[in-house]
Enzyme design. Structure first.
Site, PDB file in Angstrom:
ATOM      1  N   GLN A 168       0.780  -1.149  -0.065  1.00  0.00           N
ATOM      2  CA  GLN A 168      -0.106  -0.022   0.062  1.00  0.00           C
ATOM      3  C   GLN A 168       0.713   1.223   0.067  1.00  0.00           C
ATOM      4  O   GLN A 168       0.322   2.220   0.069  1.00  0.00           O
ATOM      5  CB  GLN A 168      -0.810   0.177   1.362  1.00  0.00           C
ATOM      6  CG  GLN A 168      -1.958  -1.046   1.208  1.00  0.00           C
ATOM      7  CD  GLN A 168      -2.766  -1.084   2.685  1.00  0.00           C
ATOM      8  OE1 GLN A 168      -2.442  -2.127   3.325  1.00  0.00           O
ATOM      9  NE2 GLN A 168      -3.688   0.005   3.027  1.00  0.00           N
ATOM     10  N   PHE A 175      -6.283  -4.301   3.029  1.00  0.00           N
ATOM     11  CA  PHE A 175      -6.959  -4.127   4.124  1.00  0.00           C
ATOM     12  C   PHE A 175      -6.387  -3.443   5.190  1.00  0.00           C
ATOM     13  O   PHE A 175      -6.535  -3.559   6.620  1.00  0.00           O
ATOM     14  CB  PHE A 175      -7.676  -5.412   4.385  1.00  0.00           C
ATOM     15  CG  PHE A 175      -8.748  -5.770   3.449  1.00  0.00           C
ATOM     16  CD1 PHE A 175      -9.989  -5.091   2.974  1.00  0.00           C
ATOM     17  CD2 PHE A 175      -8.505  -7.151   2.905  1.00  0.00           C
ATOM     18  CE1 PHE A 175     -10.583  -5.661   2.050  1.00  0.00           C
ATOM     19  CE2 PHE A 175      -9.177  -7.462   1.786  1.00  0.00           C
ATOM     20  CZ  PHE A 175     -10.313  -6.787   1.408  1.00  0.00           C
ATOM     21  N   GLU A 231      -0.042  -2.040   4.552  1.00  0.00           N
ATOM     22  CA  GLU A 231       0.746  -0.465   4.746  1.00  0.00           C
ATOM     23  C   GLU A 231       2.075  -0.447   5.381  1.00  0.00           C
ATOM     24  O   GLU A 231       2.788   0.346   4.773  1.00  0.00           O
ATOM     25  CB  GLU A 231      -0.282   0.094   5.840  1.00  0.00           C
ATOM     26  CG  GLU A 231      -0.262   1.608   5.827  1.00  0.00           C
ATOM     27  CD  GLU A 231      -1.072   2.169   7.075  1.00  0.00           C
ATOM     28  OE1 GLU A 231      -2.371   2.074   7.009  1.00  0.00           O
ATOM     29  OE2 GLU A 231      -0.847   3.316   7.483  1.00  0.00           O
ATOM     30  N   ARG A 234      -5.908   6.834  16.950  1.00  0.00           N
ATOM     31  CA  ARG A 234      -7.290   6.816  16.333  1.00  0.00           C
ATOM     32  C   ARG A 234      -8.101   6.203  17.117  1.00  0.00           C
ATOM     33  O   ARG A 234      -9.519   6.759  17.270  1.00  0.00           O
ATOM     34  CB  ARG A 234      -7.244   6.092  15.047  1.00  0.00           C
ATOM     35  CG  ARG A 234      -8.564   6.198  14.149  1.00  0.00           C
ATOM     36  CD  ARG A 234      -8.443   5.831  12.659  1.00  0.00           C
ATOM     37  NE  ARG A 234      -7.585   6.730  11.819  1.00  0.00           N
ATOM     38  CZ  ARG A 234      -8.241   7.548  11.435  1.00  0.00           C
ATOM     39  NH1 ARG A 234      -9.621   7.822  11.494  1.00  0.00           N
ATOM     40  NH2 ARG A 234      -7.726   8.627  10.526  1.00  0.00           N
ATOM     41  N   ARG A 261      -8.428  -1.967   8.173  1.00  0.00           N
ATOM     42  CA  ARG A 261      -9.457  -1.413   8.038  1.00  0.00           C
ATOM     43  C   ARG A 261     -10.004  -0.933   9.356  1.00  0.00           C
ATOM     44  O   ARG A 261     -10.669  -1.594  10.104  1.00  0.00           O
ATOM     45  CB  ARG A 261     -10.540  -2.147   7.241  1.00  0.00           C
ATOM     46  CG  ARG A 261     -11.388  -1.450   6.310  1.00  0.00           C
ATOM     47  CD  ARG A 261     -12.121  -2.454   5.477  1.00  0.00           C
ATOM     48  NE  ARG A 261     -12.991  -1.626   4.207  1.00  0.00           N
ATOM     49  CZ  ARG A 261     -13.635  -2.138   3.476  1.00  0.00           C
ATOM     50  NH1 ARG A 261     -13.683  -3.660   3.272  1.00  0.00           N
ATOM     51  NH2 ARG A 261     -14.266  -1.694   2.426  1.00  0.00           N
ATOM     52  N   THR A 313      -3.828  10.969  10.899  1.00  0.00           N
ATOM     53  CA  THR A 313      -3.846  11.898  12.318  1.00  0.00           C
ATOM     54  C   THR A 313      -2.436  12.391  12.365  1.00  0.00           C
ATOM     55  O   THR A 313      -2.237  13.265  13.119  1.00  0.00           O
ATOM     56  CB  THR A 313      -4.108  10.949  13.475  1.00  0.00           C
ATOM     57  OG1 THR A 313      -3.396   9.865  13.660  1.00  0.00           O
ATOM     58  CG2 THR A 313      -5.534  10.600  13.489  1.00  0.00           C
ATOM     59  N   ALA A 353      -6.176   5.163   5.522  1.00  0.00           N
ATOM     60  CA  ALA A 353      -7.034   6.348   6.133  1.00  0.00           C
ATOM     61  C   ALA A 353      -8.002   6.605   5.193  1.00  0.00           C
ATOM     62  O   ALA A 353      -8.774   7.651   5.590  1.00  0.00           O
ATOM     63  CB  ALA A 353      -6.314   7.358   6.527  1.00  0.00           C
ATOM     64  N   GLU A 401     -12.921   2.604   4.918  1.00  0.00           N
ATOM     65  CA  GLU A 401     -13.132   2.160   6.130  1.00  0.00           C
ATOM     66  C   GLU A 401     -14.270   2.273   6.755  1.00  0.00           C
ATOM     67  O   GLU A 401     -14.613   1.327   7.580  1.00  0.00           O
ATOM     68  CB  GLU A 401     -11.544   2.444   7.224  1.00  0.00           C
ATOM     69  CG  GLU A 401     -10.362   2.287   6.569  1.00  0.00           C
ATOM     70  CD  GLU A 401      -9.618   3.027   7.196  1.00  0.00           C
ATOM     71  OE1 GLU A 401      -9.113   4.228   6.903  1.00  0.00           O
ATOM     72  OE2 GLU A 401      -8.877   2.646   8.037  1.00  0.00           O
TER      73      GLU A 401
HETATM   74  N1  MTE Z   1     -11.432  -2.746  -0.517  1.00  0.00           N
HETATM   75  C1  MTE Z   1     -10.711  -3.744  -1.319  1.00  0.00           C
HETATM   76  N2  MTE Z   1     -11.357  -4.612  -2.139  1.00  0.00           N
HETATM   77  N3  MTE Z   1      -9.478  -4.227  -0.950  1.00  0.00           N
HETATM   78  C2  MTE Z   1      -8.975  -3.545   0.201  1.00  0.00           C
HETATM   79  O1  MTE Z   1      -7.695  -4.303   0.350  1.00  0.00           O
HETATM   80  N4  MTE Z   1      -8.586  -1.919   1.753  1.00  0.00           N
HETATM   81  C3  MTE Z   1      -9.411  -0.925   2.792  1.00  0.00           C
HETATM   82  C4  MTE Z   1     -10.650   0.071   1.842  1.00  0.00           C
HETATM   83  N5  MTE Z   1     -11.196  -0.949   0.797  1.00  0.00           N
HETATM   84  C5  MTE Z   1      -9.322  -2.399   0.824  1.00  0.00           C
HETATM   85  C6  MTE Z   1     -10.734  -2.072   0.302  1.00  0.00           C
HETATM   86  C7  MTE Z   1      -8.802   0.087   3.454  1.00  0.00           C
HETATM   87  S1  MTE Z   1      -7.875  -0.704   4.938  1.00  0.00           S
HETATM   88  C8  MTE Z   1      -8.597   1.241   3.317  1.00  0.00           C
HETATM   89  S2  MTE Z   1      -7.693   2.285   4.207  1.00  0.00           S
HETATM   90  C9  MTE Z   1      -8.938   1.897   1.914  1.00  0.00           C
HETATM   91  O2  MTE Z   1      -9.861   0.832   1.039  1.00  0.00           O
HETATM   92  C10 MTE Z   1      -7.971   2.375   1.102  1.00  0.00           C
HETATM   93  O3  MTE Z   1      -8.454   2.730   0.015  1.00  0.00           O
HETATM   94  P1  MTE Z   1      -9.149   4.209  -0.444  1.00  0.00           P
HETATM   95  O4  MTE Z   1      -8.046   5.273   0.251  1.00  0.00           O
HETATM   96  O5  MTE Z   1      -8.620   4.477  -1.861  1.00  0.00           O
HETATM   97  O6  MTE Z   1     -10.470   4.256  -0.229  1.00  0.00           O
HETATM   98  N1  LUZ Z   2      -2.309   5.123   8.840  1.00  0.00           N
HETATM   99  C1  LUZ Z   2      -1.750   5.979   9.523  1.00  0.00           C
HETATM  100  C2  LUZ Z   2      -3.646   5.060   9.057  1.00  0.00           C
HETATM  101  O1  LUZ Z   2      -0.569   6.196   9.569  1.00  0.00           O
HETATM  102  N2  LUZ Z   2      -2.512   7.066  10.051  1.00  0.00           N
HETATM  103  C3  LUZ Z   2      -3.719   7.150  10.394  1.00  0.00           C
HETATM  104  O2  LUZ Z   2      -4.453   7.961  10.842  1.00  0.00           O
HETATM  105  C4  LUZ Z   2      -4.507   6.108   9.526  1.00  0.00           C
HETATM  106  N3  LUZ Z   2      -5.941   5.913   9.781  1.00  0.00           N
HETATM  107  C5  LUZ Z   2      -6.304   4.927   9.201  1.00  0.00           C
HETATM  108  C6  LUZ Z   2      -5.662   4.011   8.502  1.00  0.00           C
HETATM  109  N4  LUZ Z   2      -4.500   4.096   8.273  1.00  0.00           N
HETATM  110 MO1  MOS Z   3      -6.402   1.021   5.709  1.00  0.00          MO
HETATM  111  S1  MOS Z   3      -6.020   0.444   7.576  1.00  0.00           S
HETATM  112  O1  MOS Z   3      -6.290   2.593   6.237  1.00  0.00           O
HETATM  113  O2  MOS Z   3      -5.026   0.394   5.244  1.00  0.00           O
END
Ligand code: MTE
Ligand code: LUZ
Ligand code: MOS
Length: 795
Positions: free
Chosen positions: A219, A250, A254, A332, A364, A464, A533, A744
């Site tokens: 990610q 998910f 990260e 968070r 997530r 954050t 996030a 999320e």
């Molecule tokens: N949706 C799918 N299909 N696969 C994923 O891994 N990750 C989730 C969400 N939806 C995820 C998902 C998470 S943890 C986040 S933070 C957001 O997608 C990240 O993407 P976005 O910021 O573009 O929404």
């Molecule tokens: N990652 C991060 C995150 O580094 N800071 C955040 O606030 C956060 N929030 C949601 C998911 N990933």
């Molecule tokens: Mo989503 S937990 O912010 O990768």
């Protein structure tokens, strides 16, 4: 021309005017990998063609959860024909320790081992057969020490990561003591495996001048670049990280894509050969971090009418063996312990515990779900105690719009629709009538016990950590009028590429098919933030818009000359140039058009630059960690869900026959994609809250490390009656095209299913004299529910 100026909370702008020619945004166009996903033609890391010199790489991990390494026996493996290299921490050099926030995580374990499976020895071989044999010949000898596996043990021995954090307002202790009623308790929520379908994976190619190209399922391409450079003692410009797509992440990718990337990079750099690391599913589940299990010790004070006057929550999370993102996750949590409720006197503290399991990480919701579950547990308890409907307690305490609208950390809630959402959903879901029906049914039904609950959510959007709220995008327009877009955002299935495709197409007034999102690479987009996030589209979409606007300004300038050069006495005016329906024209004479493609070709011949890099930073976010006050979030995504559960009174088995869900995600850029995010997020949250259970042995070994022993929701667990609606809201001027982040927040709504189980159990315990609470924990697995049922029938 409408200028794209980034929004600020004080002075919102963005989309006051409709985008001329905007036709893709707001429509359900197919996900850009839809066909690839279902036909199997969309390549993932392990689909990269093998280079002839490529090495297979795997590791041998610690056999125990805690101990001192006494010796490593690697000679037999090294001597094996076909084994090219065996590496330990001694081969890594002085930068063997890394980390996203704190530098405390060894890449390959050195003198001590901290969790079962922690990578110790790395093997590179010509083929998989030799690799497997070599692995079996490695001996890691450890003098075992007693592992810390329980939160209580870590708390007792003050085995903490980072300082204790606190967020609050007023005087919670006095307020609670002075309230008419007090309740207190301990609430636990379990961890959760991300269960992405593509395991952690990386392939590294060595290049000239010490360069490395690392393809990673990550990610965060910049994190991979930075960590590979640091650990291998390279400079950042020698490392390129590329990610085309992930087969799900998910949050699990990260930070945790780093170790496999380092493995591939180390082998590639030491051997000069390509190297591939693909974790198998069981290994991935065993050795990578997950959602943090939490313990919350809480105390609440409230009045007869359900009004909460004071709340204290002390959160302890299981950080595992290294910091990873745990302190950020805890932050968070503290910022979401209020959930949808105005709590005048609040004191929330957070402490991350160090234990001997793999370092836990983003998942997530990022600490938000744990906070919301513990708060919704308290709401259910207050309702049970007062013998009133929990929805009334929720409505009583919900944030207001004109007053009672400041969070404990001092952020003013703007655009708050929580009460409206809850009331609308109560109506559309027939909440009140169904409550009555369920109560009646529970009195007579010998087999099934039913429950019904609503859970609201208010999820703060922005990292954050302020500096992460930035993005850049590269937009290349070609002379046939097609466009390539590259951003630091990564595609994990969530549809980021598709949304940016729509946004960019509308900026130029062209078909979305004429825009393609390119692989994410640090070569094109530097110093990027993780796609996390939920802010992927907010940040990268806005950066792409800024790049497009720059190109459009130049093209409009150029086109103005083209149109006015005809002999009709008009003064050339870029302000009158429109991009719409694949053509460009001067609004003063709309019949004379030139195709966008033709314009780009002409522009090139006249040496007009038709490429640009855009930059965006979120305005207005600021949060002071020391004081626990400020505006950490640009805005909030809100919603609520009503879940009905049906419990088998004899086995405790939980099913969820109906769910009604209402979410405010602003003006959706792609309703189809967003509904996918909402339904998928809800089910994933429901899985965490009611089914998924991580089981560790006494030795710290994960026992539930495969799909056969770890139960994620299957298609048969999806509610038969699943109603999902978008709350109409066009007031979010902070984001691209008035959209809102969606990724999320819906996961947190899964808490509704848990609350419904809690409600069902209370229907039984309320028959008993006094306030009997079996104290349901999360997840509400059949086993946990059966424990509660047994406790209630014992009286
Ligand atoms: N949706 C799918 N299909 N696969 C994923 O891994 N990750 C989730 C969400 N939806 C995820 C998902 C998470 S943890 C986040 S933070 C957001 O997608 C990240 O993407 P976005 O910021 O573009 O929404
Ligand atoms: N990652 C991060 C995150 O580094 N800071 C955040 O606030 C956060 N929030 C949601 C998911 N990933
Ligand atoms: Mo989503 S937990 O912010 O990768």
């Amino acid at each position: 021309m409408n200028e794209f100026r980034p929004a600020s909370p004080e002075k919102p702008i963005v989309d006051d005017k409709p985008i001329i020619g905007g036709k893709s945004v707001g429509r359900t166009i197919p996900h850009d990998s839809a066909v690839g996903h279902v036909t199997g033609s969309a390549p993932y890391i392990d689909d990269l063609p093998r280079r002839v010199d490529e090495l297979y790489v795997d590791f041998v991990g610690s056999p125990v959860a805690s101990g001192a390494v006494t010796s490593l026996e690697t000679e037999q493996a090294s001597a094996l024909d076909g084994v090219v290299a065996v590496f330990t921490y001694k081969d890594v050099g002085k930068h063997n320790v890394f980390g996203p926030l704190f530098c405390d995580e060894p890449f390959l374990a050195a003198e001590e081992v901290l969790y079962v499976g922690q990578p110790v020895v790395l093997i590179a071989a010509e083929n998989e057969t030799v690799l497997a044999e070599a692995k079996s010949l490695i001996r890691i000898n450890v003098k075992e020490t007693a592992p810390v596996l329980e939160l209580e043990k870590a708390i007792a021995s003050e085995n903490f990561i980072g300082p204790k954090r606190q967020i609050g307002r007023g005087d919670a202790e006095t307020a609670i003591s002075g309230a008419t009623h007090q309740l207190s308790g301990e609430f636990r929520s379990g961890g959760q495996e991300q269960f992405y379908l593509e395991s952690q994976a990386a392939v590294a190619f060595p290049g000239e001048q010490g360069q490395l190209v690392v393809h990673s399922s990550t990610q965060n391409t910049t994190e991979i670049q930075t960590m590979v450079a640091e650990v291998l003692e390279l400079q950042m410009h020698q490392v390129v990280c590329i990610c085309k797509r992930m087969g799900g992440a998910f949050g699990g990718k990260e930070t945790q894509a780093v170790i496999p990337a380092l493995m591939a990079a180390l082998v590639a750099s030491k051997t000069g050969r390509a190297a591939r690391v693909i974790y198998d599913k069981d290994t991935d589940m065993s050795v990578t971090g997950k959602r943090h299990p939490y313990l919350c010790r809480w105390r609440v004070g409230f009045e007869d009418n359900g009004q909460i006057v004071g709340l204290e929550c002390d959160f302890f999370s299981d950080g595992g063996a290294a910091a990873d993102l745990s302190t950020s996750v805890m932050e968070r949590t503290l910022l979401h312990a209020d959930n949808a409720y105005f709590i005048e006197h609040a004191r929330f503290t957070g402490q991350v515990c160090r234990t001997n399991i793999p370092p836990n990480t983003a998942f997530r919701g990022f600490g938000g779900p744990q906070a919301v579950a513990s708060t919704e547990n308290i709401i259910q308890r207050v309702a049970e105690y007062l013998k009133v409907d929990a929805l009334d307690v929720r409505l009583k305490n919900a944030y207001g719009t004109d007053d009672r609208n400041v969070t404990p950390y001092g952020q003013l809630l703007t655009g708050n629709h929580l009460t409206e959402i809850m009331q609308t959903l109560a109506q559309t879901s027939d909440y009140r009538q169904r409550q009555e029906a369920i109560a009646a049914q529970n009195e007579t039904d010998p087999l099934w016990l039913r429950g019904l609950a609503m859970a609201p959510v208010k999820f703060g959007i922005s990292f954050t950590s302020k500096f992460l709220n930035q993005a850049n995008a590269l937009v290349n327009v070609y002379t046939d009028g097609t466009v390539q877009v590259s951003t630091g955002g990564t595609e994990m299935g969530q549809g980021l590429n598709t949304k940016i495709r729509q946004i960019v197409a509308d900026e130029f007034g062209i078909d979305w098919q004429n825009v393609i999102l390119m692989p994410t690479s640090t070569e094109k987009n530097n110093n990027t933030s993780p796609t996390a996030a939920s802010a992927g589209t907010d940040l990268n979409g806005a950066a792409a818009v800024n790049a497009c606007r720059e190109i459009r300004t130049r093209l409009a300038q150029f086109a103005a000359g083209l149109f006015a050069s005809t002999d009709d006495g008009l003064i050339p005016s870029p302000d009158h140039i429109c991009f719409e329906g694949g053509v460009v024209y001067d609004s003063r004479k709309p019949n004379e058009t030139i195709s966008f493609a033709e314009l780009t070709l002409k522009a090139r011949f006249e040496r007009v630059d038709i490429g640009a890099r855009g930059f965006y930073k979120t305005p207005g976010v600021d949060f002071n960690r020391e004081t626990g006050k400020g505006n950490p979030f640009l805005y909030f995504t809100q919603g609520a869900a009503v879940a009905e559960v049906k419990i088998d009174r004899f086995t405790g088995d939980v099913s969820v026959p109906r769910v009604d869900l209402l979410m405010d995600i602003g003006k959706s850029i792609n309703p189809g994609v967003d509904l996918g995010q909402i339904t998928g997020g809800f089910i994933q949250g429901m899985g965490w809250a009611t089914a998924e259970c991580l089981v560790y042995g006494d030795d710290g070994r994960l026992l539930s490390h495969s799909p056969t022993t770890y139960k994620i929701p299957a298609i048969t667990d999806v509610p038969i009656d699943f109603r999902c609606e978008l709350f109409p809201n066009e007031d979010n001027l902070h984001c691209v095209r008035r959209s809102k982040a969606v990724g999320e927040p819906p996961l947190l709504l899964g808490v509704a299913a848990w609350a419904a189980v809690k409600h069902a159990l209370a229907q039984l315990s309320s028959q008993l004299p006094g306030d009997v609470d079996p104290n349901l924990q999360l997840p509400a697995t059949g086993e946990e529910v059966l424990r509660c049922l047994t406790e209630i029938s014992a009286g």
